[in-house]
Design an enzyme around this catalytic site. Sequence first.
Site, PDB file in Angstrom:
ATOM      1  N   ASP A  12      33.297  32.961  34.187  1.00 44.37           N
ATOM      2  CA  ASP A  12      34.049  34.150  34.466  1.00 44.37           C
ATOM      3  C   ASP A  12      33.313  34.464  35.924  1.00 44.37           C
ATOM      4  O   ASP A  12      32.321  34.747  36.103  1.00 44.37           O
ATOM      5  CB  ASP A  12      33.528  35.242  33.447  1.00 44.37           C
ATOM      6  CG  ASP A  12      34.480  36.587  33.934  1.00 44.37           C
ATOM      7  OD1 ASP A  12      35.284  36.498  34.825  1.00 44.37           O
ATOM      8  OD2 ASP A  12      34.096  37.698  33.567  1.00 44.37           O
ATOM      9  N   ASP A 107      40.300  34.125  37.653  1.00 49.56           N
ATOM     10  CA  ASP A 107      38.878  34.063  37.514  1.00 49.56           C
ATOM     11  C   ASP A 107      37.980  33.711  36.268  1.00 49.56           C
ATOM     12  O   ASP A 107      36.928  33.738  36.329  1.00 49.56           O
ATOM     13  CB  ASP A 107      38.250  35.275  38.353  1.00 49.56           C
ATOM     14  CG  ASP A 107      38.510  36.465  37.422  1.00 49.56           C
ATOM     15  OD1 ASP A 107      39.587  36.578  36.654  1.00 49.56           O
ATOM     16  OD2 ASP A 107      37.802  37.528  37.710  1.00 49.56           O
ATOM     17  N   GLU A 108      38.786  33.415  35.324  1.00 48.03           N
ATOM     18  CA  GLU A 108      38.040  33.276  34.117  1.00 48.03           C
ATOM     19  C   GLU A 108      38.746  32.155  33.144  1.00 48.03           C
ATOM     20  O   GLU A 108      40.056  31.812  33.307  1.00 48.03           O
ATOM     21  CB  GLU A 108      37.718  34.318  33.145  1.00 48.03           C
ATOM     22  CG  GLU A 108      39.093  35.100  32.889  1.00 48.03           C
ATOM     23  CD  GLU A 108      38.544  36.276  31.824  1.00 48.03           C
ATOM     24  OE1 GLU A 108      37.679  36.067  31.183  1.00 48.03           O
ATOM     25  OE2 GLU A 108      39.302  37.202  32.001  1.00 48.03           O
TER      26      GLU A 108
END
Length: 382
Positions: A12, A107-108
């Site tokens: 993350d 983003d993860e």
Amino acid sequence: MAGTPRKILHADCDCFFAAVEMRDNPALRDVPIAVGGGVDQRGVIATCNYPARAFGVRSAMPTARALRLCPDLVLVRGNHERYREVSRQIQAIFHELTPLVEPLSLDEAFLDVSEVEHCQGSATWMAQWLKAEALKRTGITISVGVAPSKFLAKIASDWEKPDGLTVITPDRVDAFITALPVTCLHGVGPATATKLDTMGIATCEDLRGWPLETLLERFGKFGKRLFELARGIDEREVRTHRERKSISVETTFHHDLPDIEACKAALLPLIERLAERIERHGRPPLDKLFLKVRFSDFTLTSLECQSAIPGTALFHRLLEQAWSRSAQPVRLLGVGVRLVSADARRQLSLFEALSDQASVKAPEGALGHGLDSERGHTPRQA
């Protein structure tokens, strides 16, 4: 290798949009910044850096409130194409390690490294390698959680943010879960947390004391999920393809819509945008329509109905029901559709194939159509 614990990573990026802005403009690194819309556009905060969080600024917070909490907050409009490019670079690093990558957002992602031999097969070393490579190649720090299951890996990645690395080995799972607050469990929002609190349940150890039957009675099917997570049971696999479940559009208005007629007028362009978006996605089969309304006091109401056609009349009916709940000015409207699941589509395809087969085998006129449209019964083969 049945019985061998899996090795799951959850990676993350730390305050991703803000991190990209700070990377590209070093003058922003030590000041509170937020990426989001301005006050003049009734904007909300998409993300903020850690200096801003120290003032209580959070994602999804109205920009006006964020500025009251932090008057020196620097607002950045954001550049989503630049964020997508950095995301592609980071995802490419993930795929260097394993093909079993399940992106959750820009983003993860989850990574299954159970069979990976890189780093001598050590998931901890792999996590360290990911962090180092992401920082070296993109200038972005990521926090990584390592665990035998997806839900624990996700909790672990948030445990020591920013720039964290938390490893929950199989022998630590039970002790970790026992002390875990139930508010950390995925799906436990404020309402469920309050309900659990009234039952005297604060930790997973407390939750384990309640039988499955009682949890099902009080929480419905989510009760089974609570029962399993409190015992560390999570057999979900890392999926390299995520099925789209809905398509939607929404808008926050510069000025509150004062009455239902104004809302109906604003609804039409939203429905048109939704139709365009459905078309762009190849017109997938639809299951339900839904409408979202956020009123001037920030209360949120959502309604849905069964329908395969996103018609204006049905959205108007949902709007009227929503308006009857509060009847106050509206700051946000959203419309959307829920899609028929892949499993349901496969079952429907199988049903249609069997119906076609029955029609071919049956004597002429014995069945007419493959489906008795008046009664909705599947005809038997002749």
